[in-house]
Design an enzyme around this catalytic site. Structure first.
Site, PDB file in Angstrom:
ATOM      1  N   HIS A 178      38.658  38.797  35.844  1.00  5.93           N
ATOM      2  CA  HIS A 178      38.252  38.431  34.486  1.00  5.93           C
ATOM      3  C   HIS A 178      37.029  39.244  34.065  1.00  5.93           C
ATOM      4  O   HIS A 178      35.993  39.177  34.724  1.00  5.93           O
ATOM      5  CB  HIS A 178      37.951  36.940  34.403  1.00  5.93           C
ATOM      6  CG  HIS A 178      39.138  36.083  34.690  1.00  5.93           C
ATOM      7  ND1 HIS A 178      39.396  35.574  35.951  1.00  5.93           N
ATOM      8  CD2 HIS A 178      40.143  35.661  33.887  1.00  5.93           C
ATOM      9  CE1 HIS A 178      40.521  34.868  35.900  1.00  5.93           C
ATOM     10  NE2 HIS A 178      40.981  34.907  34.664  1.00  5.93           N
ATOM     11  N   SER A 183      44.950  34.938  30.639  1.00  9.87           N
ATOM     12  CA  SER A 183      43.594  34.458  30.355  1.00  9.87           C
ATOM     13  C   SER A 183      42.650  35.561  29.905  1.00  9.87           C
ATOM     14  O   SER A 183      41.673  35.290  29.192  1.00  9.87           O
ATOM     15  CB  SER A 183      43.008  33.776  31.599  1.00  9.87           C
ATOM     16  OG  SER A 183      42.960  34.678  32.697  1.00  9.87           O
ATOM     17  N   ASP A 220      34.849  38.236  39.029  1.00 12.34           N
ATOM     18  CA  ASP A 220      35.711  37.830  40.140  1.00 12.34           C
ATOM     19  C   ASP A 220      36.723  38.915  40.482  1.00 12.34           C
ATOM     20  O   ASP A 220      37.648  38.682  41.251  1.00 12.34           O
ATOM     21  CB  ASP A 220      36.428  36.515  39.823  1.00 12.34           C
ATOM     22  CG  ASP A 220      37.327  36.605  38.586  1.00 12.34           C
ATOM     23  OD1 ASP A 220      37.366  37.680  37.943  1.00 12.34           O
ATOM     24  OD2 ASP A 220      37.995  35.605  38.264  1.00 12.34           O
TER      25      ASP A 220
END
Length: 208
Positions: free
Chosen positions: A189, A17, A186
């Site tokens: 990310h 991601s 977090d």
């Protein structure tokens, strides 16, 4: 060590991601460091026809990367392959109890790099997985992640790849910025600033 980008190079970004960042048909490079790096290169070399591809998939671990590697990597015949993978192999241990042994991680990673080198003369950039802890419990993740970072460093040496030492870079940036949340909200990310720093470091490896 830097890479060499000729005017018609095909540059492929692979990962999870952190590389994906919401890529879709309208924005195939996503909204993170890949997009920023491509924009910086194009700005520096506007007359070149360098092609940038993003095949990052959110949630991927290295075993997932290996499973889709031919379709999403070697079949594209890239001149440069940039890989950022590993934090999900650690994360799943702590949020789902799914353990990915460090040796299996290294073996799968070696397998995908071997496939690239067997099929074409491709330059490699390996980006270390990273963690910028924002919660106290995330410090314990280092026990699992650090061996993966060491594996990526070994593989960079083994395959004569360019290494982007992202873990130290982003943790130092967090200290300079006044806290981890400024670099990775977090801990995993990147924020826009985190993506910008990653992109700038990547572009520096292209000698720009």
């Amino acid at each position: 060590m830097t890479i060499s980008l000729n005017g018609s190079a095909v540059v492929l970004f692979q990962g999870d991601s952190i590389t994906d960042v919401g890529r879709d048909p309208d924005n195939p490079l996503g909204r993170g460091y890949v997009r920023t790096a491509a924009d910086l290169v194009r700005s520096a070399r506007p007359d070149d026809g360098i092609t940038f591809l993003n095949r990052g998939v959110a949630g991927d671990r290295v075993s997932d990367l290996r499973a889709r590697w031919r379709e999403d990597a070697t079949d594209l015949e890239p001149d440069v392959v940039s890989v950022l993978i590993g934090v999900n192999d650690t994360w799943r241990r702590y949020d789902s109890g799914e353990v990915s042994p460090a040796q299996a991680f290294e073996d799968d990673y070696r397998a995908v790099l071997t496939q690239v080198r067997e099929r074409q003369d491709t330059q490699l950039i390996l980006i270390e997985p990273f963690l910028i802890p924002v919660r106290e419990e995330q410090w314990a993740w280092r026990e699992d992640l650090d061996p993966r970072i060491q594996a990526v460093r070994r593989l960079a040496e083994e395959f004569d790849a360019v290494l982007l030492a992202a873990d130290g870079l982003l943790n130092q940036a967090a200290r300079a910025a006044g806290g981890a949340e400024h670099i990775a909200g977090d801990g995993v990310h990147p924020t826009p600033l985190g993506h910008e720093l990653l992109a700038e470091a990547w572009v520096a490896l292209a000698g720009l």
